[in-house]
Structures are given as structure tokens and as C-alpha cells.
Write a protein that holds these residues in place. Structure first.
Motif, PDB file in Angstrom:
ATOM      1  N   HIS A 169     -67.627 -36.881 -57.665  1.00  0.00           N
ATOM      2  CA  HIS A 169     -67.659 -36.088 -56.426  1.00  0.00           C
ATOM      3  C   HIS A 169     -66.404 -35.220 -56.334  1.00  0.00           C
ATOM      4  N   PRO A 170     -66.560 -33.915 -56.053  1.00  0.00           N
ATOM      5  CA  PRO A 170     -65.403 -33.022 -56.010  1.00  0.00           C
ATOM      6  C   PRO A 170     -64.468 -33.266 -54.834  1.00  0.00           C
ATOM      7  N   LYS A 171     -64.917 -34.010 -53.833  1.00  0.00           N
ATOM      8  CA  LYS A 171     -64.027 -34.365 -52.723  1.00  0.00           C
ATOM      9  C   LYS A 171     -63.011 -35.403 -53.163  1.00  0.00           C
ATOM     10  N   TYR A 172     -63.331 -36.131 -54.239  1.00  0.00           N
ATOM     11  CA  TYR A 172     -62.491 -37.229 -54.717  1.00  0.00           C
ATOM     12  C   TYR A 172     -62.143 -36.974 -56.181  1.00  0.00           C
ATOM     13  N   VAL A 173     -61.284 -36.011 -56.408  1.00  0.00           N
ATOM     14  CA  VAL A 173     -60.997 -35.573 -57.775  1.00  0.00           C
ATOM     15  C   VAL A 173     -60.299 -36.676 -58.570  1.00  0.00           C
ATOM     16  N   GLU A 174     -59.241 -37.229 -58.053  1.00  0.00           N
ATOM     17  CA  GLU A 174     -58.488 -38.226 -58.813  1.00  0.00           C
ATOM     18  C   GLU A 174     -59.304 -39.492 -59.015  1.00  0.00           C
ATOM     19  N   GLU A 175     -60.021 -39.918 -57.977  1.00  0.00           N
ATOM     20  CA  GLU A 175     -60.867 -41.096 -58.115  1.00  0.00           C
ATOM     21  C   GLU A 175     -61.988 -40.854 -59.132  1.00  0.00           C
ATOM     22  N   SER A 176     -62.527 -39.628 -59.125  1.00  0.00           N
ATOM     23  CA  SER A 176     -63.571 -39.292 -60.097  1.00  0.00           C
ATOM     24  C   SER A 176     -63.027 -39.311 -61.517  1.00  0.00           C
ATOM     25  N   LYS A 177     -61.811 -38.820 -61.691  1.00  0.00           N
ATOM     26  CA  LYS A 177     -61.202 -38.853 -63.021  1.00  0.00           C
ATOM     27  C   LYS A 177     -61.030 -40.289 -63.505  1.00  0.00           C
ATOM     28  N   GLU A 178     -60.649 -41.179 -62.600  1.00  0.00           N
ATOM     29  CA  GLU A 178     -60.511 -42.592 -62.974  1.00  0.00           C
ATOM     30  C   GLU A 178     -61.859 -43.177 -63.381  1.00  0.00           C
ATOM     31  N   MET A 179     -62.922 -42.815 -62.640  1.00  0.00           N
ATOM     32  CA  MET A 179     -64.254 -43.302 -62.991  1.00  0.00           C
ATOM     33  C   MET A 179     -64.703 -42.745 -64.337  1.00  0.00           C
ATOM     34  N   ILE A 180     -64.367 -41.483 -64.592  1.00  0.00           N
ATOM     35  CA  ILE A 180     -64.698 -40.872 -65.882  1.00  0.00           C
ATOM     36  C   ILE A 180     -63.983 -41.606 -67.013  1.00  0.00           C
ATOM     37  N   ASP A 181     -62.714 -41.908 -66.812  1.00  0.00           N
ATOM     38  CA  ASP A 181     -61.939 -42.591 -67.857  1.00  0.00           C
ATOM     39  C   ASP A 181     -62.545 -43.962 -68.173  1.00  0.00           C
ATOM     40  N   GLU A 182     -62.899 -44.718 -67.142  1.00  0.00           N
ATOM     41  CA  GLU A 182     -63.501 -46.034 -67.368  1.00  0.00           C
ATOM     42  C   GLU A 182     -64.825 -45.915 -68.100  1.00  0.00           C
ATOM     43  N   PHE A 183     -65.643 -44.973 -67.667  1.00  0.00           N
ATOM     44  CA  PHE A 183     -66.959 -44.742 -68.266  1.00  0.00           C
ATOM     45  C   PHE A 183     -66.814 -44.325 -69.726  1.00  0.00           C
ATOM     46  N   TYR A 184     -65.886 -43.426 -69.991  1.00  0.00           N
ATOM     47  CA  TYR A 184     -65.646 -42.958 -71.360  1.00  0.00           C
ATOM     48  C   TYR A 184     -65.225 -44.127 -72.257  1.00  0.00           C
ATOM     49  N   ALA A 185     -64.347 -44.983 -71.731  1.00  0.00           N
ATOM     50  CA  ALA A 185     -63.873 -46.129 -72.502  1.00  0.00           C
ATOM     51  C   ALA A 185     -65.011 -47.088 -72.848  1.00  0.00           C
ATOM     52  N   ARG A 186     -66.055 -47.118 -72.022  1.00  0.00           N
ATOM     53  CA  ARG A 186     -67.212 -47.977 -72.276  1.00  0.00           C
ATOM     54  C   ARG A 186     -68.239 -47.307 -73.182  1.00  0.00           C
ATOM     55  N   GLY A 187     -67.977 -46.071 -73.562  1.00  0.00           N
ATOM     56  CA  GLY A 187     -68.887 -45.378 -74.463  1.00  0.00           C
ATOM     57  C   GLY A 187     -69.775 -44.352 -73.796  1.00  0.00           C
ATOM     58  N   GLY A 188     -69.611 -44.146 -72.492  1.00  0.00           N
ATOM     59  CA  GLY A 188     -70.412 -43.155 -71.781  1.00  0.00           C
ATOM     60  C   GLY A 188     -69.945 -41.739 -72.082  1.00  0.00           C
ATOM     61  N   ARG A 189     -70.898 -40.832 -72.214  1.00  0.00           N
ATOM     62  CA  ARG A 189     -70.559 -39.433 -72.506  1.00  0.00           C
ATOM     63  C   ARG A 189     -71.314 -38.443 -71.623  1.00  0.00           C
TER      64      ARG A 189
END
Length: 267
Positions: free
Chosen positions: A92-112
Motif C-alpha cells: 500500500h502506498p500509504k505505508y511505504v516503509e512497512e510495505s518495503k519490510e513486507m516485500i523484503d520478508e516475501f522476497y526472502a521466502r522466495g516470492g517474486r
């Protein structure tokens, strides 16, 4: 060729269960449960499904909590379906930093895959806003794919112009004017693709026009299950007499496989 001759990857679905909403308007009439998901897909000839979980909060549609709950449900469905499911993350663009953290976790689990994002369900509407632009830069740097619901023609144009290197998949060809805008937008954007889900391909000749104007390599199969009936979309490609067998192979699975391979994920 007949259906059994094709591998089909459905790029655009919204699995449900574990708190995730079933967005099928007639799901109650079908008695649908999470256990239906894989069988529904396989019965339609689909061998793999991709996409996000959509959850809504009508009182607080843009809350961070609803994004987190969508992703929590997605992870549980990923555990349930395993390799049959290629998960998509909600941000969500309202939560940029939180979204980046979610992206990092997802990426680490293999999500693309990010999305399909559906802004109107989560209280935002402008793809060209600064928050989403910052997130697209982050997604580009991590070499991920983002799938978006098509809405706001001018805003999508500005987003596309600003982020030509981002691997964006636009959903829903739409009616004539919308389809022509997609063609104009994507024609000189080799990193952008269009999926066939939702409304549009019931119009005779549209898929052929998209292939001719954008190029078959950037047209990706999708159904928008469970909102839409996957049998309709499989049939819409399978029985289209204007498409060659080779074009059908690319649309059904080849293009999705190539796109995911470009971000380091083999399907």
C-alpha cells in the motif's frame, strides 16, 4: 491441438480461505471452500495459479491491518497449495516503509510477484502517486514483478512513463477504448505486459489485435478466478481460430514462465 496438449498457467487469481475473502459473487451458491481451489483450476486444465488474496474492511479500507491480514492469509494458502500456487503480495502506498519490510520478508521466502493490486478495495486510486512510485522503484531494484488492476488511464500512462524498466503486468484488456489505450501504452514498453483476465476478450477479434499490436510474447493468460469462470478464459484462447498453436502455447504458459525466469523464479 486440444486442451490436454497445453500447459496453462493462470497468472491472475485470488485464492481464499484462512480469513481471506472469497470474492466470487455466487460462491455461497456453489458451497466453495479453500479445498475447491486447486480442483477448480485443474478441472479447467490449469496446472499452476498465481495471484494475491483480497481482504477488505469497509469501515477502514486503507488500514495497514487489512494489508497484513491479506498477506497472512496468502502465506497460509501458499503452505496449503505448495508449488501449485505462485503467491502475490499486497502492499500500500500509504505505508511505504512497512510495505518495503513486507516485500523484503516475501522476497526472502522466495516470492517474486507483487499483486494483483486492487487499489479501490484498499482506499487508494492513483498509480502515479509518490508513495507508489517509491515502491515501484524498490520493486524494480529487487527485480520483481508487479500485477495491477487496470484503472485510471492517465495515471497508468504517467506510471508507465516514469517506470519503463519495471516489470508491470496490467490486468483486464477492457472494452475498445481501454484496450486501445493499453496498446498505445505498452507498444514501446518491452517490460510491460497485459493479462487477459476479467473483461475484454469476449469481444471477437480483441486477442488477435492485442497479439498483432503488442506482440504475442507480452500477452499472458489470466482468469480472475473466483470472480470469473476460468473455463470461459481457457475456451477464449483455446477455441480462438485466429490464434496459432504456437501463439496459444506462449499465451497459456510460455510467457508467464519466461517472465518469472527473468526474476530468477523457475515455474
Amino acid at each position: 491441438m486440444i486442451l490436454k496438449d497445453y500447459e496453462i498457467i493462470d497468472f491472475h487469481t485470488h485464492p481464499f480461505g484462512f480469513g481471506g475473502e472469497n470474492i466470487c459473487s455466487h460462491g455461497d451458491n456453489l458451497g466453495m471452500t479453500p479445498e475447491h481451489i486447486e480442483q477448480d483450476m485443474r478441472d479447467a486444465g490449469i496446472s499452476k495459479m498465481c495471484g494475491s488474496v483480497i481482504m477488505r474492511d469497509n469501515k477502514n479500507p486503507d488500514s495497514l491491518d487489512v494489508i497484513r491480514r491479506s498477506n497472512d492469509a496468502m502465506y497460509k494458502i501458499w503452505d496449503m497449495l505448495g508449488d501449485f500456487y505462485v503467491p502475490g503480495l499486497m502492499i500500500h502506498p500509504k505505508y511505504v516503509e512497512e510495505s518495503k519490510e513486507m516485500i523484503d520478508e516475501f522476497y526472502a521466502r522466495g516470492g517474486r510477484l507483487i499483486g494483483e493490486l486492487v487499489p479501490y478495495t484498499h482506499g487508494w486510486s492513483d498509480y502515479s502517486c509518490e508513495g507508489f512510485s517509491e515502491l515501484l522503484d524498490y520493486i524494480t531494484d529487487k527485480n520483481m514483478i508487479v500485477s495491477i488492476h487496470s484503472m485510471g488511464e492517465d495515471e497508468m500512462d504517467r506510471m508507465s512513463e516514469r517506470h519503463p524498466d519495471t516489470k508491470i503486468v496490467f490486468a483486464h484488456p477492457g472494452e475498445y477504448n481501454e484496450a486501445m489505450r493499453h496498446i498505445k501504452r505498452l507498444k514501446n514498453r518491452p517490460n510491460h505486459c497485459l493479462d487477459l483476465s476479467g473483461y475484454g476478450i469476449f469481444r471477437m477479434g480483441l486477442t488477435r489485435r492485442l497479439v498483432d499490436e503488442i506482440g504475442v510474447d507480452r500477452i499472458i493468460f489470466g482468469s480472475d478466478y473466483p470472480t470469473c469462470n476460468p473455463y470461459m478464459y481457457v475456451g477464449g484462447v483455446l477455441f480462438d481460430p485466429s490464434l496459432t498453436d504456437k501463439e496459444k502455447e506462449k499465451i497459456f504458459a510460455g510467457n508467464a514462465r519466461r517472465l518469472f525466469a527473468s526474476v530468477g523464479k523457475e515455474l
